[in-house]
Design an enzyme around this catalytic site. Sequence first.
Site, PDB file in Angstrom:
ATOM      1  N   THR A 209      76.914 -35.870  10.280  1.00 35.66           N
ATOM      2  CA  THR A 209      76.855 -35.788   8.811  1.00 35.66           C
ATOM      3  C   THR A 209      77.985 -34.887   8.311  1.00 35.66           C
ATOM      4  O   THR A 209      78.936 -34.620   9.060  1.00 35.66           O
ATOM      5  CB  THR A 209      75.454 -35.321   8.350  1.00 35.66           C
ATOM      6  OG1 THR A 209      75.378 -35.416   6.928  1.00 35.66           O
ATOM      7  CG2 THR A 209      75.138 -33.887   8.766  1.00 35.66           C
ATOM      8  N   ASN A 210      77.914 -34.445   7.071  1.00 33.83           N
ATOM      9  CA  ASN A 210      78.966 -33.589   6.511  1.00 33.83           C
ATOM     10  C   ASN A 210      78.329 -32.538   5.606  1.00 33.83           C
ATOM     11  O   ASN A 210      77.112 -32.495   5.463  1.00 33.83           O
ATOM     12  CB  ASN A 210      79.988 -34.450   5.755  1.00 33.83           C
ATOM     13  CG  ASN A 210      79.315 -35.279   4.693  1.00 33.83           C
ATOM     14  OD1 ASN A 210      78.776 -34.750   3.724  1.00 33.83           O
ATOM     15  ND2 ASN A 210      79.301 -36.599   4.878  1.00 33.83           N
ATOM     16  N   HIS A 211      79.163 -31.717   4.979  1.00 31.41           N
ATOM     17  CA  HIS A 211      78.639 -30.571   4.234  1.00 31.41           C
ATOM     18  C   HIS A 211      78.251 -30.877   2.787  1.00 31.41           C
ATOM     19  O   HIS A 211      77.964 -29.969   2.023  1.00 31.41           O
ATOM     20  CB  HIS A 211      79.668 -29.434   4.225  1.00 31.41           C
ATOM     21  CG  HIS A 211      79.909 -28.852   5.581  1.00 31.41           C
ATOM     22  ND1 HIS A 211      78.907 -28.327   6.350  1.00 31.41           N
ATOM     23  CD2 HIS A 211      81.043 -28.741   6.321  1.00 31.41           C
ATOM     24  CE1 HIS A 211      79.392 -27.901   7.497  1.00 31.41           C
ATOM     25  NE2 HIS A 211      80.696 -28.145   7.506  1.00 31.41           N
ATOM     26  N   SER A 212      78.243 -32.145   2.399  1.00 32.31           N
ATOM     27  CA  SER A 212      77.936 -32.443   0.991  1.00 32.31           C
ATOM     28  C   SER A 212      76.528 -31.974   0.620  1.00 32.31           C
ATOM     29  O   SER A 212      75.563 -32.240   1.343  1.00 32.31           O
ATOM     30  CB  SER A 212      78.041 -33.954   0.761  1.00 32.31           C
ATOM     31  OG  SER A 212      77.536 -34.268  -0.507  1.00 32.31           O
ATOM     32  N   ALA A 276      79.338 -38.396  -0.255  1.00 28.99           N
ATOM     33  CA  ALA A 276      80.271 -38.215   0.862  1.00 28.99           C
ATOM     34  C   ALA A 276      79.759 -39.128   1.975  1.00 28.99           C
ATOM     35  O   ALA A 276      78.843 -38.767   2.721  1.00 28.99           O
ATOM     36  CB  ALA A 276      80.285 -36.760   1.302  1.00 28.99           C
TER      37      ALA A 276
END
Length: 396
Positions: A209-212, A276
């Site tokens: 995943t990502n930091h959104s 994101a």
Amino acid sequence: MVNKIKTIVLGVTGSIAAYKAAELASRFTTEGFCVNVIMTESAQQFISPLTFRNITGRPVVTTMWDIASEFSVEHVALAEAADVVLIAPATANIIAKIACGMADDMISCTVLATRAPIVIAPAMNDNMWSNSITRENVARLVKRGFTFVGPARGRLASGKMGLGRLTSLDEIFGITLQVLGRKGDLAGRHIVVTAGGTQEPVDPVRCLTNHSSGKMGYAIAEAARNRGADITLISAPTTLAAPPGVKVISVRTAEEMLKAVQDSVKKTDALIMAAAVADFRPVKAASQKIKRQEMSELTVELEKTPDILNEVRGNFIRVGFAAESRDLIANARDKVKRKGLDFIVANDITEKDCGFGTETNRVTIIDGKGKVDELPLMPKDEVADRVLDKLRGVLK
Ligand code: C5P
């Protein structure tokens, strides 16, 4: 977007939840609204008018017969000044009075005389709420265009659990803003907004995943709701509460988001892709948890996810977001062209106070004609309104 100071008439009636109206008055006042509070006699048994006076900085109306009051000269003055009337908490008694067209206290009098929209947040014993008399009164008011928010299920003053609690203040606040903005500049428009960071499974426990945080997309959904738009928010996992008055579709992966976007854009005026979306995902997610002790190292093969914004095209405005760590303008310009976007909202995620998880953002809006609009650092809800200003211009 709020050009003129809006006036809210907050009617407080005699429920144990009356103290919660102080928090509502505080939130509306902090947001810049002029809050005129009217209290019934029984509400004053639960909370002092002085509390509201200090919170709102405005006189509080406690009787119809106060000849010194600035509102007493004309008993409908408050009704005329109101942009919205909110009754929170609303007892079965006030609902019954309003449903019958009575006007023997300042709240029912104001409701009868106003042309402003009316929001009612009931709070009462569960048997009172489910009583067919109350049901009929509520149905009659709903038919006349009144908006009801709540009640919620939970612990009641009697100590038992049931349906009758004042619903959450977030819900009341959000729905009131929605009602207030019903005739806003995006009224009648349907907008699909995506938010959050997608999660691509590696095995049943782990994901890429990502930091959104989803804050920017949620801020856009709320701001558009407050300007009259009908919103579908397609959200990847976030810790944020669903915005009241917004249809939320929860998804996890890029593939699920693609499907939800395809289904939702059939009747939309605009698609705003603030999510994101992961660019890569494991080719195959393991069906069982990968055990640390069973392998000395692990290589996960990745493949590209579908580019949703590129794939989903149609007779609607398409807006992208670009989170860049270098060559912001050049990269964003390239994306507008490549994905055939109406405009893109670009931000440099390496800058302080910008990008993932922050409350503020500094964005540059670049449109299909190459026009570049660099905005200063501002809270994400203000950025949201600026993005919607641009959208409104394009929609015209
Ligand atoms: O090309 P890039 O991923 O930087 O483009 C960002 C924009 O494209 C964002 O609006 C994002 O929501 C969207 N996007 C998408 N599908 C992907 C990746 C990004 O729709 N797989």
